[in-house]
Design a protein around this motif. Structure first.
Motif, PDB file in Angstrom:
ATOM      1  N   GLY A 308       0.860  -1.297  -0.033  1.00  0.00           N
ATOM      2  CA  GLY A 308       0.110  -0.012   0.009  1.00  0.00           C
ATOM      3  C   GLY A 308       0.952   1.248  -0.078  1.00  0.00           C
ATOM      4  N   THR A 309       2.204   1.176  -0.025  1.00  0.00           N
ATOM      5  CA  THR A 309       2.959   2.414  -0.052  1.00  0.00           C
ATOM      6  C   THR A 309       3.588   2.718  -1.615  1.00  0.00           C
ATOM      7  OG1 THR A 309       3.548   1.961   2.240  1.00  0.00           O
ATOM      8  CG2 THR A 309       5.271   3.360   0.604  1.00  0.00           C
ATOM      9  N   SER A 310       3.441   3.901  -2.091  1.00  0.00           N
ATOM     10  CA  SER A 310       4.002   4.152  -3.251  1.00  0.00           C
ATOM     11  C   SER A 310       5.284   5.146  -3.062  1.00  0.00           C
ATOM     12  CB  SER A 310       2.803   5.100  -4.078  1.00  0.00           C
ATOM     13  OG  SER A 310       2.798   6.316  -3.270  1.00  0.00           O
ATOM     14  N   ALA A 311       6.202   5.220  -4.146  1.00  0.00           N
ATOM     15  CA  ALA A 311       7.330   5.823  -3.890  1.00  0.00           C
ATOM     16  C   ALA A 311       7.038   7.125  -3.702  1.00  0.00           C
ATOM     17  CB  ALA A 311       8.098   5.539  -5.421  1.00  0.00           C
ATOM     18  N   THR A 312       6.109   8.003  -4.260  1.00  0.00           N
ATOM     19  CA  THR A 312       5.774   9.176  -3.897  1.00  0.00           C
ATOM     20  C   THR A 312       5.415   9.293  -2.508  1.00  0.00           C
ATOM     21  OG1 THR A 312       5.021   9.349  -6.493  1.00  0.00           O
ATOM     22  CG2 THR A 312       4.046  11.047  -4.693  1.00  0.00           C
ATOM     23  N   ALA A 313       4.595   8.420  -2.049  1.00  0.00           N
ATOM     24  CA  ALA A 313       4.004   8.856  -0.569  1.00  0.00           C
ATOM     25  C   ALA A 313       5.296   8.577   0.385  1.00  0.00           C
ATOM     26  CB  ALA A 313       2.881   7.757  -0.262  1.00  0.00           C
ATOM     27  N   LEU A 314       6.191   7.630   0.161  1.00  0.00           N
ATOM     28  CA  LEU A 314       7.158   7.468   0.946  1.00  0.00           C
ATOM     29  C   LEU A 314       8.211   8.699   0.826  1.00  0.00           C
ATOM     30  CD1 LEU A 314       8.457   5.223   2.610  1.00  0.00           C
ATOM     31  CD2 LEU A 314       9.892   4.914   0.636  1.00  0.00           C
ATOM     32  N   MET A 315       8.488   9.161  -0.211  1.00  0.00           N
ATOM     33  CA  MET A 315       9.239  10.313  -0.459  1.00  0.00           C
ATOM     34  C   MET A 315       8.885  11.604   0.139  1.00  0.00           C
ATOM     35  SD  MET A 315      12.164   9.127  -1.548  1.00  0.00           S
ATOM     36  CE  MET A 315      13.235  10.498  -1.278  1.00  0.00           C
ATOM     37  N   GLN A 316       7.315  11.894   0.034  1.00  0.00           N
ATOM     38  CA  GLN A 316       6.712  12.900   0.655  1.00  0.00           C
ATOM     39  C   GLN A 316       6.741  12.959   2.326  1.00  0.00           C
ATOM     40  OE1 GLN A 316       2.642  12.853  -0.840  1.00  0.00           O
ATOM     41  NE2 GLN A 316       3.236  14.236  -2.677  1.00  0.00           N
ATOM     42  N   ALA A 317       6.728  11.568   2.676  1.00  0.00           N
ATOM     43  CA  ALA A 317       6.995  11.433   4.319  1.00  0.00           C
ATOM     44  C   ALA A 317       8.420  11.811   4.588  1.00  0.00           C
ATOM     45  CB  ALA A 317       6.517  10.062   4.550  1.00  0.00           C
ATOM     46  N   ALA A 318       9.339  11.363   3.839  1.00  0.00           N
ATOM     47  CA  ALA A 318      10.714  11.427   4.109  1.00  0.00           C
ATOM     48  C   ALA A 318      11.134  12.832   3.913  1.00  0.00           C
ATOM     49  CB  ALA A 318      11.520  10.705   3.285  1.00  0.00           C
ATOM     50  N   ASP A 319      10.601  13.479   2.998  1.00  0.00           N
ATOM     51  CA  ASP A 319      10.691  15.035   2.816  1.00  0.00           C
ATOM     52  C   ASP A 319      10.171  15.757   3.968  1.00  0.00           C
ATOM     53  OD1 ASP A 319      11.813  17.208   0.978  1.00  0.00           O
ATOM     54  OD2 ASP A 319       9.853  17.831   1.218  1.00  0.00           O
ATOM     55  N   THR A 320       9.036  15.608   4.437  1.00  0.00           N
ATOM     56  CA  THR A 320       8.381  15.960   5.398  1.00  0.00           C
ATOM     57  C   THR A 320       9.247  16.018   6.795  1.00  0.00           C
ATOM     58  OG1 THR A 320       6.253  16.028   4.519  1.00  0.00           O
ATOM     59  CG2 THR A 320       6.272  16.159   7.112  1.00  0.00           C
ATOM     60  N   THR A 321       9.681  14.778   6.942  1.00  0.00           N
ATOM     61  CA  THR A 321      10.433  14.468   8.101  1.00  0.00           C
ATOM     62  C   THR A 321      11.580  15.229   8.213  1.00  0.00           C
ATOM     63  OG1 THR A 321       9.246  12.321   8.118  1.00  0.00           O
ATOM     64  CG2 THR A 321      10.825  12.600   9.920  1.00  0.00           C
ATOM     65  N   LEU A 322      12.333  15.323   7.136  1.00  0.00           N
ATOM     66  CA  LEU A 322      13.573  16.123   7.121  1.00  0.00           C
ATOM     67  C   LEU A 322      13.247  17.408   7.330  1.00  0.00           C
ATOM     68  CD1 LEU A 322      16.466  16.362   6.576  1.00  0.00           C
ATOM     69  CD2 LEU A 322      15.879  16.388   3.961  1.00  0.00           C
ATOM     70  N   TYR A 323      12.319  17.924   6.994  1.00  0.00           N
ATOM     71  CA  TYR A 323      11.884  19.411   7.454  1.00  0.00           C
ATOM     72  C   TYR A 323      11.676  19.597   8.751  1.00  0.00           C
ATOM     73  CZ  TYR A 323       9.262  23.519   7.996  1.00  0.00           C
ATOM     74  OH  TYR A 323       8.783  24.776   8.249  1.00  0.00           O
ATOM     75  N   TRP A 324      11.152  18.566   9.450  1.00  0.00           N
ATOM     76  CA  TRP A 324      10.941  18.600  10.618  1.00  0.00           C
ATOM     77  C   TRP A 324      12.358  18.530  11.573  1.00  0.00           C
ATOM     78  CZ3 TRP A 324       6.692  14.110  11.239  1.00  0.00           C
ATOM     79  CH2 TRP A 324       5.458  14.600  10.369  1.00  0.00           C
ATOM     80  N   ALA A 325      13.126  17.750  11.007  1.00  0.00           N
ATOM     81  CA  ALA A 325      14.378  17.613  11.655  1.00  0.00           C
ATOM     82  C   ALA A 325      15.024  18.983  11.834  1.00  0.00           C
ATOM     83  CB  ALA A 325      15.274  16.410  11.174  1.00  0.00           C
ATOM     84  N   LYS A 326      14.985  19.546  10.652  1.00  0.00           N
ATOM     85  CA  LYS A 326      15.582  20.931  10.630  1.00  0.00           C
ATOM     86  C   LYS A 326      14.778  21.803  11.353  1.00  0.00           C
ATOM     87  CE  LYS A 326      18.109  20.575   5.958  1.00  0.00           C
ATOM     88  NZ  LYS A 326      19.241  21.119   6.737  1.00  0.00           N
TER      89      LYS A 326
END
Length: 612
Positions: A308-326
């Motif tokens: 149920g996971t797409s590459a787009t959804a995974l990368m969006q989640a990763a990008d969001t989480t990287l933003y949180w870390a910053k």
């Protein structure tokens, strides 16, 4: 003689001219015996590996070159199955096409196979199979030829390698990363049971904090060498973790962004441990081009089921989480949080519908009384905007006002709030002519002061509604008015000259610089509720003497400057009594009333509000 002149006598039973016709036809359709000997000699002597194969797929006649290629005597190849020797049955499409050529229903087969040369080296061969049209060699036979395309294949692989790898770090680039990611997500379920789920996938998405400063100060060459050194440490971390659970892909996605893809994650703990090891590895100084460089990284960590996971959804989640870390301070890893992401998505949904909502009239105002401390009579009200959102229900200002300030919608919304509040204040005045009129207090964002013609808006609204300027109070936060100069100061001064009162909201929490009170056209100070909370006695909490001393000093200072003071967040009678003794002018809080509809305010005019 006539017989001699007429040529050879035809054979019995042969029509005249038949022999000539046969010879003529033979000259064009098939070689004579001499030509056949030449063809066979060329076939045997050719450096191009070939073989004649019958309709059963058995080799009838191989040439020497094919024997040399396969490391066998040509005579030993006769009778062997061509498909086995040349790996033509390893995949269904190729095998099907090959059998169709043998049956004569397909004109040609061309495929590439990885073989092993007689000298042991791997060999990429292009195998071609075509039907043989010459009936003298037997019906259904085919000609098989093998071309060594290893050099061509190697060149193509080199070009592909260059296309999918980063030249600076030699890591896989963005193209290869997404190929591997798509392949991992499309993998079938584990074959350990009929109900076995898909595997799990994890991603550490990071960038180097402050890398731009290295490029700007030391140059791009040093920056590239630093990236290569970072890539080496990331690879070491991935290999150390991958030895326990399987290989990981480390890729450079561009700039100073890297990713570590864990294709068969064992769970969140594995990903967070990997992120910790990466942070620890990168914190060790780098020796690059004679410089000792210290860097850190921000890492977004995502781990979830592949199903149920797409590459787009995974990368969006990763990008969001990287933003949180910053946003959380950098030099750290942050794990994806569905609740936090839902809040972000809600915020985006509000942002995209905010401006149309103003145009559709989805907002309403509630009013909270401002009560005289001495007699507990309602003197005025503060207008508080609410959003009747069709999906999320009634939203408080804290949910959407910051968004409106960011995208500029606050100017349009603020104008509507000001007009509606002034119209309501004038209506109360007309409905209760025998009572002192209530003043209306409206919050104004700093962007309204800077980006709109607030003075003109206020003048037009007062003229339109008939409300006296002295009954309008505009509230701005301390941080908004602190350091006001130029146009903002002229706006505040023009409003004050018009007769409008200016109040500083949340006073005491900003810059703690009182010098601006003497030069700004301020009429009212609204003490922040954090001070008033220190006055509580009834619930057993120990009051804060420091808070009482600070409030008393601020009230005295304000009075000496000719300002009135309003205390926010008055919740208990004990707080109210202490504020009354200190000399605070008005109070606002749940002790008197929550924010209510305008009809409830009409009931309070000229009376003491009941305790809530």
């Amino acid at each position: 003689m006539s017989g001699t002149s007429e040529g050879p006598t035809p054979r019995a039973g042969t029509a005249p001219g038949a022999g000539r016709s046969e010879v003529t036809q033979g000259d064009h359709s098939r070689p004579n015996l001499s030509e056949l000997r030449d063809y066979r000699a060329a076939f045997a002597a050719s450096d191009f590996p070939m073989a004649v194969v019958d309709h059963h797929g058995l080799i009838v006649r191989p040439n020497d070159a094919l024997g040399g290629l396969l490391g066998a005597a040509p005579s030993s190849l006769t009778g062997q199955t061509a498909a086995d020797l040349l790996d033509l049955g390893s995949d269904s499409p190729t095998w099907r096409a090959y059998t169709e050529v043998l049956r004569g229903t397909r004109p040609r087969l061309r495929c590439t196979r990885r073989l092993k040369h007689a000298d042991g080296r791997p060999l990429w061969a292009e195998v071609t199979v075509v039907p043989m049209g010459d009936r003298t060699t037997g019906a259904g036979r085919v000609l098989l030829s093998v071309a060594d395309v290893s050099d061509r294949r190697e060149m193509r692989e080199r070009l592909r390698h260059l296309r999918i790898h980063d030249p600076v770090t030699r890591l896989p680039n963005r193209t290869l990363f997404f190929e591997r990611l798509a392949s991992a997500l499309e993998a079938p379920p584990h074959q350990d049971g009929s109900t076995a789920p898909h595997g799990r996938i994890g991603l550490c998405y990071l960038d180097i904090d402050g890398f731009k400063a290295v490029n700007d100060t030391l140059g791009h060459r040093t920056g590239d060498r630093l990236l290569a050194a970072v890539a080496g440490r990331l690879t070491d971390c991935a290999e150390a973790d991958g030895r326990r659970t399987g290989g990981h892909l480390v890729a450079r996605l561009g700039g100073d962004e890297f990713a570590i893809l864990v294709e068969d994650s064992s769970g969140t703990q594995q990903l967070t441990e990997l992120a910790r090891s990466v942070l620890s590895a990168l914190q060790r100084p780098f020796e690059v081009s004679g410089h000792r460089l210290s860097v850190s990284a921000s890492i977004g960590v995502v781990e979830r089921s592949s199903a149920g996971t797409s590459a787009t959804a995974l990368m969006q989640a990763a990008d969001t989480t990287l933003y949180w870390a910053k946003a959380d301070g950098r030099a750290r890893w942050t794990l994806f949080d569905p609740e936090r992401n839902a809040h972000r998505m809600t915020r985006q949904a509000l942002s995209s519908t905010l401006r149309p909502a103003v145009e559709r009239g989805e907002f309403t105002l509630e009013y909270q009384p401002l009560v005289g401390m001495a007699d507990e009579v309602v003197r005025g009200v503060e207008a508080l905007v609410r959003w009747n959102h069709p999906r999320f229900g009634l939203l408080a200002p804290s949910r959407f006002v910051p968004i409106a300030e960011e995208d500029g919608t606050i100017v349009q919304l603020g104008r509507w709030v000001l007009r509606t509040a002034c119209r309501q204040a004038r209506r109360w005045q007309l409905e209760h002519p025998d009572e002192p009129p209530l003043f209306i207090s409206v919050n104004v964002a700093v962007r309204q002061v800077r980006d709109s013609d607030l003075v003109t808006d206020v003048a037009e609204i007062l003229a339109e509604t008939g409300l006296e300027p002295g009954l309008l109070q505009l509230e701005l936060t301390e941080s908004a008015v602190m350091g006001s100069s130029g146009r903002p100061l002229r706006v505040l001064q023009a409003l004050s000259d018009m007769g409008v009162r200016i109040a500083i909201d949340d006073f005491g929490t900003g810059y703690s610089n009182l010098a601006y009170l003497s030069r700004l056209p301020v009429s009212v100070l609204k003490l922040d509720g954090s001070f008033v909370r220190g006055f509580r006695y009834e619930d057993g909490a120990h009051p804060s003497p420091a808070d009482e001393t600070i409030v008393e000093a601020m009230v005295q200072l304000a009075h000496r400057l000719g300002l009135t003071v309003t205390a926010e967040c008055v919740e208990t009678s004990g707080q109210a009594e202490r504020l009354r003794r200190i000399g605070c002018d008005t109070g606002q809080g749940w002790l008197y009333s929550r924010a209510v509809a305008p009809e409830r305010i009409a009931e309070l005019i000229g009376t003491r509000p009941p305790e809530s």
